[in-house]
Design a protein around this motif. Structure first.
Motif, PDB file in Angstrom:
ATOM      1  N   LYS A  54       0.839  -1.204   0.000  1.00 42.96           N
ATOM      2  CA  LYS A  54       0.000   0.000   0.000  1.00 42.96           C
ATOM      3  C   LYS A  54       0.870   1.248   0.000  1.00 42.96           C
ATOM      4  CE  LYS A  54      -4.153  -1.571   2.334  1.00 42.96           C
ATOM      5  NZ  LYS A  54      -4.907  -1.444   3.587  1.00 42.96           N
ATOM      6  N   GLU A  65      -0.305   4.774  -2.014  1.00 38.02           N
ATOM      7  CA  GLU A  65      -1.465   5.459  -1.465  1.00 38.02           C
ATOM      8  C   GLU A  65      -1.142   6.076  -0.098  1.00 38.02           C
ATOM      9  OE1 GLU A  65      -4.218   2.207  -1.131  1.00 38.02           O
ATOM     10  OE2 GLU A  65      -5.389   3.198   0.418  1.00 38.02           O
ATOM     11  N   ASN A  66      -0.393   5.322   0.724  1.00 41.77           N
ATOM     12  CA  ASN A  66      -0.100   5.835   2.059  1.00 41.77           C
ATOM     13  C   ASN A  66       0.970   6.911   2.085  1.00 41.77           C
ATOM     14  OD1 ASN A  66      -1.690   4.444   4.248  1.00 41.77           O
ATOM     15  ND2 ASN A  66      -1.126   2.748   2.915  1.00 41.77           N
ATOM     16  N   ASP A 123      -2.864   4.416  11.546  1.00 44.42           N
ATOM     17  CA  ASP A 123      -3.983   4.921  10.775  1.00 44.42           C
ATOM     18  C   ASP A 123      -5.280   4.995  11.549  1.00 44.42           C
ATOM     19  OD1 ASP A 123      -3.294   5.893   8.424  1.00 44.42           O
ATOM     20  OD2 ASP A 123      -3.787   4.116   7.231  1.00 44.42           O
ATOM     21  N   SER A 124      -5.546   3.957  12.371  1.00 41.45           N
ATOM     22  CA  SER A 124      -6.881   3.863  12.969  1.00 41.45           C
ATOM     23  C   SER A 124      -7.128   4.924  14.034  1.00 41.45           C
ATOM     24  CB  SER A 124      -7.045   2.482  13.584  1.00 41.45           C
ATOM     25  OG  SER A 124      -6.034   2.294  14.542  1.00 41.45           O
ATOM     26  N   ASP A 148      -7.529  10.072   2.102  1.00 43.73           N
ATOM     27  CA  ASP A 148      -6.436   9.910   1.145  1.00 43.73           C
ATOM     28  C   ASP A 148      -6.092  11.258   0.522  1.00 43.73           C
ATOM     29  OD1 ASP A 148      -7.874  10.189  -1.540  1.00 43.73           O
ATOM     30  OD2 ASP A 148      -9.065   8.663  -0.516  1.00 43.73           O
ATOM     31  N   ARG A 190     -13.294   6.952   7.774  1.00 45.18           N
ATOM     32  CA  ARG A 190     -12.620   7.477   6.585  1.00 45.18           C
ATOM     33  C   ARG A 190     -13.542   8.455   5.886  1.00 45.18           C
ATOM     34  NH1 ARG A 190      -9.175   2.811   4.580  1.00 45.18           N
ATOM     35  NH2 ARG A 190      -9.104   1.585   6.466  1.00 45.18           N
ATOM     36  N   ARG A 205     -10.186   2.680  -5.397  1.00 44.86           N
ATOM     37  CA  ARG A 205      -9.657   2.731  -4.033  1.00 44.86           C
ATOM     38  C   ARG A 205     -10.795   2.848  -3.018  1.00 44.86           C
ATOM     39  NH1 ARG A 205      -5.828   7.385  -3.461  1.00 44.86           N
ATOM     40  NH2 ARG A 205      -4.577   6.104  -4.855  1.00 44.86           N
ATOM     41  N   ARG A 226     -12.530  -0.433  -2.664  1.00 43.16           N
ATOM     42  CA  ARG A 226     -11.724  -1.424  -1.966  1.00 43.16           C
ATOM     43  C   ARG A 226     -11.564  -1.121  -0.482  1.00 43.16           C
ATOM     44  NH1 ARG A 226      -6.934  -1.063  -3.458  1.00 43.16           N
ATOM     45  NH2 ARG A 226      -6.974  -0.067  -5.497  1.00 43.16           N
ATOM     46  N   SER A 227     -11.568   0.159  -0.109  1.00 35.56           N
ATOM     47  CA  SER A 227     -11.223   0.414   1.288  1.00 35.56           C
ATOM     48  C   SER A 227     -12.303   1.052   2.154  1.00 35.56           C
ATOM     49  CB  SER A 227      -9.922   1.212   1.378  1.00 35.56           C
ATOM     50  OG  SER A 227      -9.960   2.282   0.481  1.00 35.56           O
ATOM     51  N   THR A 275     -15.490   1.366   4.534  1.00 35.75           N
ATOM     52  CA  THR A 275     -16.208   0.465   5.430  1.00 35.75           C
ATOM     53  C   THR A 275     -17.585   1.069   5.683  1.00 35.75           C
ATOM     54  OG1 THR A 275     -15.733   1.524   7.528  1.00 35.75           O
ATOM     55  CG2 THR A 275     -14.007   0.104   6.617  1.00 35.75           C
ATOM     56  N   SER A 315     -17.585   4.582   6.886  1.00 36.72           N
ATOM     57  CA  SER A 315     -16.961   5.647   6.095  1.00 36.72           C
ATOM     58  C   SER A 315     -18.001   6.609   5.542  1.00 36.72           C
ATOM     59  CB  SER A 315     -16.178   5.044   4.929  1.00 36.72           C
ATOM     60  OG  SER A 315     -15.246   4.105   5.397  1.00 36.72           O
TER      61      SER A 315
END
Ligand code: ADP
Ligand code: MG
Length: 863
Positions: A152, A155-156, A260-261, A267, A655, A682, A685-686, A688, A691
């Motif tokens: 990753k 992106e990160n 991250d959490s 992003d 997010r 993206r 895929r990411s 939740t 979000s």
């Protein structure tokens, strides 16, 4: 001429060790640059280019060097400063040495810095399948690091670099061929990027370095082990800073390792699209969220505010505790006023502490620190009653007393002036100052003592140019001359003597200047070193000042703009806002013109249970504004701020995504459909269920059928699989045919008045049937003839559903289309008539009119 070669040889020797830096080479009162440096810098800074022998040369006066260095740093240059060290040689060559390298990411002087933002230096290294990223602000001692899986990486890295916007990045050579990092470096604007051999990133060595710096046995308390991917880049940053600044950095006393959490993940492209700290237009902070909430009083506060907006919280208790403080100030305006007044007097304590640690603070800095702490103690006193867990006050008072007693009230910034140390601080210094400033007084005292000893009442001290000071005794008293008087000269009526004491006094007068300088210097360094003990306290106080400043700023915004406290809930998905506004757009419209809007998703009542809002409406109706305002309200709520709404219930989001259709993003020059789809991928895929997803005109970058189909399928995936809160704005009215229990249709209300329409900016339930594009075209000033013609075409097309006009068209297609129109939709007479009716005679030259008539005749005749 004779000295020329050795100087240049010395220069070349030093330059060899600093091939990538601009070398400022001290020659007397100038910093000179030679050869390629001279050529480049004379061009960059517009300096006159001269020559020394065959070597191109340019120079700047040493006392104005800072301004030039500041400009070079902004251009991403690094400057190595070579000074004359030791005694300046009267003959032969003076020794010279690089005393510091100033780089964009390690600069500490205030001339090189922006008070309102951190000056970060960042580094990245990949090891063991993970990428570690660390960044540090040497001026404040803030040091952070994080890690993420290597797969990753792109992106990160862009997300984290977007968050901290470093001024300088140092990278391992092994990343040089990494395509992803190349792309990232092209998109972010960082002043300076440099590459270092990988051995600098040795885990073992860097671990030891961090342990030593933080004065700990191991790094467990920072959640780091020898294997942590954060260690190599973090350790190398320290190494680099020590080597460039050539100063002690004891104020760097720990590192904050985050995951991250702990924060809302946004992003990089979403961050840009939401225009949080930089706008899309010119990359400045105007028209951004940051600008619209900035009411801080101190530099520390404005840096912290920026950081809070970049790191919104996900923990309900932390958010609530900030909100409680904001509410305290909103409710008690006297308290707010009093605290803010004191904050006004507080300078950058955090950076002052850094300068003390690095031996860079001068006497004025210490006075600034003293004044700031006095104001801070006043604020602290009024806040004592509330739960701010304030740092102890003893240290502040000790610092104030120390500076108060030792440092002159209005001190000089350089030692050559000798106005640094306060009278009464050092007996020795006071004596020397007295010698310099009141020598007559000293002589007076001395001669009085001699009068007493000798009984000669008319002894006088005089001086001449060649004798210096002497005691004059008149002829009548010569019998009383004591043995310690040393004869110098005989005059007609008097004799002149000196004594050992008098010679001593005279010598001390001559020495006094140098003595004062030396003592002031030593005493000042002593005081400054004494202050180093308090650096941990100062850093703690600076953090508290920043905190109080930001919550006060939030309170001020809430009062000024009528914002309210949102309810944030960790065990809820709800997103409900009553009378929400866009914080930036509202500010730039005349008061009262912004139309507030409500929305409710994932609520408990069945009518609000939908998770997905599909918003249709014509261009310019306010869709994008509405979408973004909801994202910004969620973001603000999770930083602890009040929000631009009457009421808001915000289930904590993990997010925030904000995707803008390609053609809306032309400003960034990346209108490619591929980018749009990559970023949509993206999200899919990411995201939740927790979000918040903003999709603005996604699918726009391709043809209508493609775009519509993609938008449709993406919507279904969001509705069925991810179930996240989504605001989806589209100009594809066809999408409103989508059926789903979690779908809510919203549209922008429009009032029609004959052929004119008015955008009400009000979000209402339902779907928009009309795109009103022609109306917008008229607003934009498209000539009336074109507008009328478009209206006719539209009527025709709407009458015949089988005509599909592709949105993007090749020349080939557009030619066909004209044929379709002229062939099947309109007769030749109709076309000519239409053209005559709509032609703009006022703006037509006789020549064009004649040509038109000829053409019409031809086409009617052909038929
Ligand atoms: P769309 O995305 O539908 O094309 P925008 O959101 O870009 O429309 O809004 C167009 C303009 O309308 C904005 O620049 C703003 O000046 C104005 N506007 C949008 N929303 C509002 C509102 N709620 N109240 C007042 N003016 C608004
Ligand atoms: Mg829009």
């Amino acid at each position: 001429m004779a000295e020329e070669t050795p100087v240049i040889t010395q220069y070349l020797g030093i330059k060899k060790q600093h091939p990538n830096d601009v070398l400022f080479f001290r020659l007397g009162d100038f910093y000179e640059m030679f050869n390629e440096d001279a050529l480049e810098v004379s061009r960059l800074l517009n300096l006159t280019l001269t020559h020394k022998g065959d070597n191109p040369m340019c120079g700047i006066p040493y006392h104005s060097a800072k301004g030039y260095i500041a400009r070079l740093l902004r251009m991403g240059k690094k400057v190595a400063v070579a000074e004359q060290v030791g005694e300046v040689a009267k003959r032969g060559l003076t020794e010279r040495k690089v005393v510091e390298v100033v780089t964009p990411g390690t600069a500490v002087e205030s001339e090189y810095l922006d008070g309102g933002s951190n000056n970060f230096l960042a580094s990245i290294f990949i090891s063991g399948g993970f990428a570690g990223l660390a960044y540090i602000d040497v001026t404040t001692g803030e040091f952070r690091a994080t890690k993420f899986p290597e797969y990753k990486f792109a992106e990160n890295v862009s997300k984290e670099l977007g968050r901290c916007s470093p001024k300088e990045i140092i990278l391992p050579e092994s990343l040089k061929n990494n395509k992803e990092i190349q792309t990232i470096l092209e998109t972010i604007s960082v002043a300076s990027v440099s590459w270092y051999p990988d051995w600098h990133f040795n885990a073992e060595k860097n671990y030891e370095h961090l342990v030593k710096q933080f004065k700990v046995a191991n790094l467990n308390s920072f959640s780091l082990t020898k294997e942590s991917p954060e260690v190599p880049p973090a350790g190398f940053l320290l190494d680099y800073i020590e080597k460039t600044t050539n100063a002690p950095v004891s104020h760097i006393s720990g590192i904050s390792v985050y995951q991250d959490s702990q924060f809302v993940i946004i992003d990089d492209s979403s961050r840009r699209n939401l225009e949080i700290t930089f706008n899309l237009r010119d990359g400045t902070s105007s028209y951004t969220l940051l600008e619209s909430v900035s009411n801080t009083k101190t530099a520390m506060g404005s840096r912290l505010l920026r950081s809070w907006l970049s790191f919104p919280l996900t923990n309900e208790n932390e958010i609530n505790s900030r909100q409680n403080h904001v509410e305290l100030f909103v409710k008690d305006r006297n308290l707010l006023h009093c605290v803010r007044e004191n904050l006004d007097g507080i300078l950058d304590v955090e950076r002052l502490a850094g300068r003390i640690a690095m031996d860079r603070a001068h006497a004025k800095d210490l006075q600034a620190l003293k004044a700031s702490l006095k104001f801070w103690l006043k604020s602290q006193a009024v806040l004592e009653r509330y739960d701010f867990s304030m740092p102890e006050k003893d240290s502040a008072q000790k610092i104030i007393d120390l500076i108060e007693n030792s440092i002159a009230e209005d001190p000089a910034t350089v030692f050559t002036e000798g106005r640094i140390i306060k009278d009464g601080w050092s007996e020795e210094l006071d004596y020397w100052k007295k010698v310099r400033n009141d020598f007559n007084g000293i002589l007076e005292e001395y001669i009085e003592s001699e009068k007493e000893k000798t009984g000669i009442q008319n002894l006088k001290i005089k001086s001449t140019g060649n004798l210096g000071y002497f005691i004059e005794v008149t002829k009548g008293k010569l019998d009383k001359i004591p043995p310690h008087f040393i004869m110098r000269r005989t005059l007609l009526n008097a004799e002149r003597y000196t004594t050992e004491k008098l010679q001593e006094l005279e010598n001390s007068l001559n020495e006094s200047g140098a003595k004062i300088l030396e003592l002031e210097h030593n005493l000042f360094i002593e005081v400054r070193n004494e202050l180093k003990k308090y650096i941990p306290y100062l850093q703690q106080a600076a953090k508290k000042i920043a905190y109080v400043d930001v919550v006060c700023s939030f309170a001020e915004s809430a009062i000024l703009y009528n914002w309210n406290r949102p309810h944030v809930l960790s065990d809820s998905l709800e997103f409900s806002v009553k009378n929400g506004r866009h914080p930036v757009v509202e500010r730039h419209l005349p008061a009262g013109e912004f139309v507030p809007n409500d929305v409710s998703l994932c609520g408990s009542e069945p009518e609000n249970s939908a998770s997905f809002a599909l918003i249709t409406g014509p261009n310019m109706a306010g869709k994008s504004t509405f979408l973004r305002q909801n994202a910004l309200i969620a973001l603000l709520a999770q930083t602890g701020s009040f929000v631009p709404a009457d009421e808001a219930n915000i289930g904590i989001v993990d997010r925030i995504f904000c995707r803008v259709g390609a053609s809306d993003n032309l400003a960034r020059g990346e209108s490619t459909f591929l980018v749009e789809m990559t970023e949509t991928a993206r999200i899919l895929r990411s995201a939740t269920q927790n979000s918040l997803v903003i999709m603005d005109e996604v699918g726009r970058g391709t043809s209508t059928e493609d775009g519509l189909s993609i938008a449709w399928a993406v919507s279904e995936y969001l509705l069925n699989t991810l179930k996240c809160k989504t605001f989806f704005a589209t100009h594809y009215h066809e999408l409103t045919r989508l059926e789903h229990k979690s779908l809510k249709r919203l549209c922008m209300a429009v009032a029609e008045n004959g052929s004119d329409i008015v955008f009400l900016r009000k979000v209402v339930e339902g779907s928009s049937e009309n795109s009103y594009g022609i109306h917008v075209a008229r607003l934009a000033g498209i000539p009336e003839s074109v507008i009328e013609r478009a209206g006719k075409i539209l009527e025709k097309i709407q009458g015949d559903a089988s005509v599909i006009i592709p949105e993007t068209e090749t020349e080939e297609v557009s030619k066909n289309k004209v044929e379709i129109f002229s062939g099947s939709l309109f007769s030749e007479e109709e076309l000519v008539l239409d053209e005559i009716l709509s032609c703009d005679i006022d703006n037509m030259t006789p020549m064009v009119a004649l040509q038109n008539i000829l053409r019409w005749k031809k086409s009617l005749a052909e038929k």
